[in-house]
Motif scaffolding. Sequence first.
Motif, PDB file in Angstrom:
ATOM      1  N   VAL A 106       0.645  -1.084   0.033  1.00 15.43           N
ATOM      2  CA  VAL A 106       0.071  -0.161   0.125  1.00 15.43           C
ATOM      3  C   VAL A 106       0.845   1.238  -0.045  1.00 15.43           C
ATOM      4  O   VAL A 106       0.332   2.567  -0.331  1.00 15.43           O
ATOM      5  CB  VAL A 106      -0.845   0.080   1.223  1.00 15.43           C
ATOM      6  N   SER A 107       2.087   1.257   0.204  1.00 18.55           N
ATOM      7  CA  SER A 107       3.166   2.131   0.301  1.00 18.55           C
ATOM      8  C   SER A 107       3.681   2.536  -1.019  1.00 18.55           C
ATOM      9  O   SER A 107       4.164   3.919  -0.997  1.00 18.55           O
ATOM     10  CB  SER A 107       3.817   2.322   1.508  1.00 18.55           C
TER      11      SER A 107
ATOM     12  N   GLN B  82       6.308   5.693  -1.518  1.00 17.81           N
ATOM     13  CA  GLN B  82       6.140   6.887  -0.684  1.00 17.81           C
ATOM     14  C   GLN B  82       7.475   7.017   0.067  1.00 17.81           C
ATOM     15  O   GLN B  82       8.014   6.402   0.651  1.00 17.81           O
ATOM     16  CB  GLN B  82       4.925   6.639   0.261  1.00 17.81           C
TER      17      GLN B  82
ATOM     18  N   SER C 221      -3.585   2.342   7.331  1.00 17.46           N
ATOM     19  CA  SER C 221      -3.542   3.677   7.241  1.00 17.46           C
ATOM     20  C   SER C 221      -3.202   4.313   6.003  1.00 17.46           C
ATOM     21  O   SER C 221      -3.376   5.545   5.732  1.00 17.46           O
ATOM     22  CB  SER C 221      -2.419   4.356   8.537  1.00 17.46           C
ATOM     23  N   PHE C 222      -2.572   3.504   5.111  1.00 19.96           N
ATOM     24  CA  PHE C 222      -2.078   4.063   3.688  1.00 19.96           C
ATOM     25  C   PHE C 222      -2.872   3.579   2.477  1.00 19.96           C
ATOM     26  O   PHE C 222      -2.476   3.559   1.445  1.00 19.96           O
ATOM     27  CB  PHE C 222      -0.597   3.556   3.720  1.00 19.96           C
ATOM     28  N   VAL C 223      -4.292   2.970   2.994  1.00 19.64           N
ATOM     29  CA  VAL C 223      -4.632   2.316   1.738  1.00 19.64           C
ATOM     30  C   VAL C 223      -5.322   3.424   0.751  1.00 19.64           C
ATOM     31  O   VAL C 223      -5.866   4.631   1.283  1.00 19.64           O
ATOM     32  CB  VAL C 223      -6.071   1.383   2.112  1.00 19.64           C
ATOM     33  N   LYS C 224      -5.395   3.508  -0.572  1.00 20.47           N
ATOM     34  CA  LYS C 224      -5.739   4.382  -1.273  1.00 20.47           C
ATOM     35  C   LYS C 224      -6.376   3.790  -2.659  1.00 20.47           C
ATOM     36  O   LYS C 224      -6.330   2.400  -2.677  1.00 20.47           O
ATOM     37  CB  LYS C 224      -4.793   5.397  -1.780  1.00 20.47           C
ATOM     38  N   GLU C 225      -7.023   4.373  -3.197  1.00 18.41           N
ATOM     39  CA  GLU C 225      -7.861   3.961  -4.575  1.00 18.41           C
ATOM     40  C   GLU C 225      -6.844   3.405  -5.405  1.00 18.41           C
ATOM     41  O   GLU C 225      -7.123   2.264  -6.087  1.00 18.41           O
ATOM     42  CB  GLU C 225      -8.701   4.845  -5.356  1.00 18.41           C
ATOM     43  N   ASP C 226      -5.781   3.818  -5.532  1.00 17.42           N
ATOM     44  CA  ASP C 226      -4.643   3.110  -6.614  1.00 17.42           C
ATOM     45  C   ASP C 226      -3.818   1.811  -6.067  1.00 17.42           C
ATOM     46  O   ASP C 226      -2.848   1.798  -6.619  1.00 17.42           O
ATOM     47  CB  ASP C 226      -3.856   4.310  -7.232  1.00 17.42           C
ATOM     48  N   CYS C 227      -4.238   1.415  -4.965  1.00 18.83           N
ATOM     49  CA  CYS C 227      -3.168   0.454  -4.279  1.00 18.83           C
ATOM     50  C   CYS C 227      -3.404  -0.609  -5.293  1.00 18.83           C
ATOM     51  O   CYS C 227      -4.487  -0.927  -5.909  1.00 18.83           O
ATOM     52  CB  CYS C 227      -3.674   0.033  -2.979  1.00 18.83           C
TER      53      CYS C 227
END
Length: 252
Positions: free
Chosen positions: A144-145, A148, A232-238
């Motif tokens: 998920v990161s 970053q 904490s780091f989940v986003k739509e583009d994971c």
Amino acid sequence: MSVTLNRDAFLASEPEIDVTQFRKVALDLPYADQSPNQILDVWYPEDGEGPYPLVILFHGGAFAAGHKRSFYITSMAKPISQGYAVATVEYRLYTEAKWPAQLIDGKSAIRYLRANAEQLNLDPDRFALWGNSAGGNVTQLLAVSGDQPELDDLTVGVPASAKIQAAIAWYTTSELMSAEQFGTDIAEKRNASGAGKGMMPNDGQNASMFGDLLGYLPLLYPERTMKASPISFVKEDCPPHAAPARHQRHGH
């Protein structure tokens, strides 16, 4: 300071996979230079010419035990029979280095494999991760990161992208604060039953597995603890990510 090799420390309790079963292997490749435990293997399938899609494995052991050839990851090496190469990663345990050393090692291993993909006959655009237990926590956070910078240390290892295309996490934790609180809530029952610590948190006052890993009591520093929580780091583009739902919150 001399550092014990994880494999040497745990070989008696976690016998290793027989790597002679694979047609070709590249063993004990150093992906960074801070520790002799920053090494990985690449095991190749019987058929095909490559470049091979790659599955990168992170072993379990509560961040306190295990090694990259542990027989416990035998089932995770099955993709070799389906035309995938497998890289299995040794990383620093918390007895050697506190968090986020384990995450940094994972990032460094991915960057090494991508930077050396041509030499290793790997497809740099088809990297997947697979981890179990503690290795599953690292797997989820790596997935998920991505690149970053706040979750990496680019002075460790070689420059390249740490992004991956898919991930699988077995019986692990996605959110450490709830897991730690759960351990606090049932501490009396666990102590009465004599249950081992393992991946299970303690009572919020004494050292737990997460406390040993992070270097502090997790419930006292919720913001810092959540930075070690993949959710904490989940986003739509994971990237696509598979994890058994019943273990995502509290783990084993």
